[in-house]
Design a protein around this motif. Structure first.
Motif, PDB file in Angstrom:
ATOM      1  N   MET A 117       0.817  -1.132  -0.531  1.00  9.06           N
ATOM      2  CA  MET A 117       0.077   0.042   0.104  1.00  9.06           C
ATOM      3  C   MET A 117       0.800   1.316   0.091  1.00  9.06           C
ATOM      4  O   MET A 117       2.103   0.822   0.960  1.00  9.06           O
ATOM      5  N   ALA A 118       0.673   1.907  -0.946  1.00 13.39           N
ATOM      6  CA  ALA A 118       1.410   3.603  -1.238  1.00 13.39           C
ATOM      7  C   ALA A 118       0.893   4.247   0.131  1.00 13.39           C
ATOM      8  O   ALA A 118      -0.296   4.498   0.564  1.00 13.39           O
ATOM      9  N   CYS A 119       1.978   5.675   0.113  1.00 14.12           N
ATOM     10  CA  CYS A 119       1.018   6.160   1.528  1.00 14.12           C
ATOM     11  C   CYS A 119       1.062   7.444   0.655  1.00 14.12           C
ATOM     12  O   CYS A 119       1.301   7.740  -0.075  1.00 14.12           O
ATOM     13  N   PRO A 120      -0.055   8.062   1.269  1.00 13.28           N
ATOM     14  CA  PRO A 120      -0.568   9.448   0.595  1.00 13.28           C
ATOM     15  C   PRO A 120       0.069  10.684   0.363  1.00 13.28           C
ATOM     16  O   PRO A 120       0.166  11.570  -0.485  1.00 13.28           O
ATOM     17  N   THR A 121       1.791  10.766   1.662  1.00 14.92           N
ATOM     18  CA  THR A 121       2.621  11.538   2.032  1.00 14.92           C
ATOM     19  C   THR A 121       3.236  11.716   0.826  1.00 14.92           C
ATOM     20  O   THR A 121       4.366  12.497   0.292  1.00 14.92           O
ATOM     21  N   GLY A 122       3.266  10.328  -0.065  1.00  6.90           N
ATOM     22  CA  GLY A 122       4.237  10.018  -1.358  1.00  6.90           C
ATOM     23  C   GLY A 122       5.605   9.766  -0.809  1.00  6.90           C
ATOM     24  O   GLY A 122       6.623   9.041  -1.563  1.00  6.90           O
ATOM     25  N   LYS A 123       6.027   9.620   0.962  1.00  2.00           N
ATOM     26  CA  LYS A 123       7.372   8.466   1.715  1.00  2.00           C
ATOM     27  C   LYS A 123       7.411   7.120   1.015  1.00  2.00           C
ATOM     28  O   LYS A 123       6.398   7.222   0.951  1.00  2.00           O
ATOM     29  N   GLN A 124       8.001   6.525   1.312  1.00  4.87           N
ATOM     30  CA  GLN A 124       8.497   5.626   1.075  1.00  4.87           C
ATOM     31  C   GLN A 124       8.231   4.380   2.441  1.00  4.87           C
ATOM     32  O   GLN A 124       8.555   4.538   3.366  1.00  4.87           O
ATOM     33  N   ARG A 125       7.489   3.613   2.001  1.00  2.22           N
ATOM     34  CA  ARG A 125       6.722   3.321   3.394  1.00  2.22           C
ATOM     35  C   ARG A 125       7.359   2.110   4.195  1.00  2.22           C
ATOM     36  O   ARG A 125       7.498   0.494   3.197  1.00  2.22           O
ATOM     37  N   PHE A 126       7.206   1.775   5.325  1.00  2.00           N
ATOM     38  CA  PHE A 126       8.413   0.422   5.149  1.00  2.00           C
ATOM     39  C   PHE A 126       7.220   0.064   6.391  1.00  2.00           C
ATOM     40  O   PHE A 126       6.223   0.721   7.235  1.00  2.00           O
ATOM     41  N   ARG A 127       7.461  -1.734   6.508  1.00  2.00           N
ATOM     42  CA  ARG A 127       6.417  -2.767   6.688  1.00  2.00           C
ATOM     43  C   ARG A 127       6.155  -1.848   8.804  1.00  2.00           C
ATOM     44  O   ARG A 127       5.442  -1.788   8.975  1.00  2.00           O
ATOM     45  N   ASP A 128       7.251  -2.057   9.277  1.00  2.00           N
ATOM     46  CA  ASP A 128       7.745  -2.291  10.520  1.00  2.00           C
ATOM     47  C   ASP A 128       8.484  -1.305  11.525  1.00  2.00           C
ATOM     48  O   ASP A 128       9.189  -0.776   9.991  1.00  2.00           O
TER      49      ASP A 128
END
Length: 59
Positions: free
Chosen positions: A1-12
């Motif tokens: 799932m992508a973040c609406p902020t556009g930042k790279q998302r890490f799972r935990d």
């Protein structure tokens, strides 16, 4: 799932801190991340170059 902020998302938290460690050992002058934080938008974790904000104590 992508973040609406556009930042790279890490799972935990662990995955984000592992990426933070990799960035801290790199010689790239562009990478200045200092800490990982939990995102209220995507409920994942991101890296930021901002130092942790300290809250003022209530009086």
């Amino acid at each position: 799932m992508a973040c609406p902020t556009g930042k790279q998302r890490f799972r935990d938290d662990f995955e984000a801190k592992l990426a933070l460690h990799r960035v801290s050992t790199s010689n790239s002058p562009r990478r200045q991340e200092k800490r990982a934080y939990h995102c209220p938008h995507c409920h994942g974790w991101h890296l930021t170059s901002q130092a942790k904000k300290h809250r003022k104590a209530r009086q």
